[in-house]
Design a protein around this motif. Structure first.
Motif, PDB file in Angstrom:
ATOM      1  N   SER A 156       4.368   3.087   0.628  1.00 43.57           N
ATOM      2  CA  SER A 156       5.537   2.561   1.656  1.00 43.57           C
ATOM      3  C   SER A 156       4.983   1.816   3.364  1.00 43.57           C
ATOM      4  O   SER A 156       4.527   2.497   3.454  1.00 43.57           O
ATOM      5  CB  SER A 156       6.938   3.850   1.856  1.00 43.57           C
ATOM      6  OG  SER A 156       6.977   3.416   2.962  1.00 43.57           O
TER       7      SER A 156
ATOM      8  N   GLU B 117      10.754   5.059   3.163  1.00 46.49           N
ATOM      9  CA  GLU B 117      10.980   4.116   2.602  1.00 46.49           C
ATOM     10  C   GLU B 117      10.396   3.971   0.864  1.00 46.49           C
ATOM     11  O   GLU B 117       9.454   5.093   0.903  1.00 46.49           O
ATOM     12  CB  GLU B 117      11.052   2.561   3.061  1.00 46.49           C
ATOM     13  CG  GLU B 117      11.772   2.352   4.873  1.00 46.49           C
ATOM     14  CD  GLU B 117      11.003   1.238   5.024  1.00 46.49           C
ATOM     15  OE1 GLU B 117      10.518   0.221   4.271  1.00 46.49           O
ATOM     16  OE2 GLU B 117      12.283   1.079   5.779  1.00 46.49           O
ATOM     17  N   LEU B 118      10.170   3.544   0.054  1.00 45.98           N
ATOM     18  CA  LEU B 118      10.128   3.270  -1.130  1.00 45.98           C
ATOM     19  C   LEU B 118       9.680   2.180  -1.828  1.00 45.98           C
ATOM     20  O   LEU B 118      10.296   0.796  -1.471  1.00 45.98           O
ATOM     21  CB  LEU B 118      10.273   3.914  -2.328  1.00 45.98           C
ATOM     22  CG  LEU B 118      11.005   5.034  -2.526  1.00 45.98           C
ATOM     23  CD1 LEU B 118      11.832   6.305  -2.881  1.00 45.98           C
ATOM     24  CD2 LEU B 118       9.395   6.475  -2.278  1.00 45.98           C
ATOM     25  N   ASP B 119       8.089   1.887  -1.690  1.00 41.95           N
ATOM     26  CA  ASP B 119       7.604   0.358  -2.186  1.00 41.95           C
ATOM     27  C   ASP B 119       8.376   0.458  -3.471  1.00 41.95           C
ATOM     28  O   ASP B 119       7.694   0.879  -4.513  1.00 41.95           O
ATOM     29  CB  ASP B 119       6.582   0.452  -1.830  1.00 41.95           C
ATOM     30  CG  ASP B 119       5.179  -1.328  -2.478  1.00 41.95           C
ATOM     31  OD1 ASP B 119       6.860  -1.950  -2.865  1.00 41.95           O
ATOM     32  OD2 ASP B 119       4.380  -1.419  -2.301  1.00 41.95           O
TER      33      ASP B 119
END
Length: 259
Positions: A105, A110-112
């Motif tokens: 991230s 957040e997430l990638d």
């Protein structure tokens, strides 16, 4: 050309002064280059032998020393001036996407979503998959997180087995049964009273598994910088009368059918 395993990293639990953490390049005819585990420093070592954009990634489990150089591979696949076409292939435990999306991230919380660059597939215990010319059999082993050992069989019948991280368990013995080469972790010297069970193997236990399974050759790996390599090797040799050695970064071994 035979099946060949090249040690990209073999230091246990952390990267060491002479080696990255866990990572192994497996090459075979008519098969994409396979990288088994992807711990700290593996991406740099991989560049000596293969184009990182070409590899298929096989993860035994998601502890940091086995997967946390993958965010660097994500950068390679997305931003290299000559990016590889299409998606790469990755096999791993059920929470592979969530764990690596968080690790990669760009911002906290957040997430990638790296599904743009990798097709992610999950291991099922005892269910083989075919990658190129190789059959890969994953088996669940004894470790505090979802973890797999892997058995690789080529068309000639030559067999390489990788223990992954595991304590003593029946599945790793069966996985290694009659293997030509057994790449087995041995993180500790043998002192069962002062270490937690079902986490890692000692040199003694690695040798016992090799003997019970009737393997052709025992290659010891995942030895941390604080553990004596010589003591681990001596323990394994006391239990197993076949060839024994501890691998070092940069070594390559051919896997041939011996029996």
């Amino acid at each position: 050309m035979t099946v060949r395993i090249t040690v990209l990293g073999c230091s246990g639990s952390v990267s060491g002064p002479d080696s990255p953490a866990s990572g192994y390049l497996l090459t075979a005819p008519d098969t994409p280059p396979l990288v088994i585990d992807f711990g700290g420093g593996v991406l740099g070592a991989l560049q000596r032998y293969a184009d990182p954009g070409d590899v298929t990634v096989l993860l035994s489990h998601l502890h940091a020393d086995h997967c946390l150089d993958l965010p660097g591979l994500f950068v390679w696949r997305r931003y290299h001036p000559n990016p590889p076409p299409g998606k790469g292939l990755m096999y791993g435990p059920r929470d592979t996407w969530a764990r690596l999306a968080a690790a990669s991230s760009p911002e906290g919380g957040e997430l990638d979503d790296f599904k743009d660059i990798f097709d992610i597939r999950h291991w099922t215990d005892g269910e083989p998959v075919r990658i190129g010319s190789l059959e890969v059999l994953p088996r669940s082993v004894s470790h505090p997180t979802e973890s797999y050992g892997m058995r690789f069989t080529d068309p000639s019948g030559a067999v390489l087995v990788y223990s992954g991280d595991t304590g003593i368990c029946g599945s790793v013995v069966e996985l290694a049964r009659d293997a030509d080469v057994f790449l087995c972790e041995a993180s500790w010297t043998h002192a069962p009273d002062n270490r937690p069970p079902d986490v890692h193997l000692s040199g003694t236990e690695a040798g016992q598994i090799a003997a019970k399974a009737g393997v052709g050759e025992l290659l010891l790996t995942h030895i941390p910088p604080w553990t004596s390599r010589e003591d681990v090797i001596s323990e394994a040799k006391a239990e197993f009368d076949g060839p024994v050695r501890a691998v070092v970064c940069g070594e390559s071994f051919d896997v041939r059918r011996a029996r």
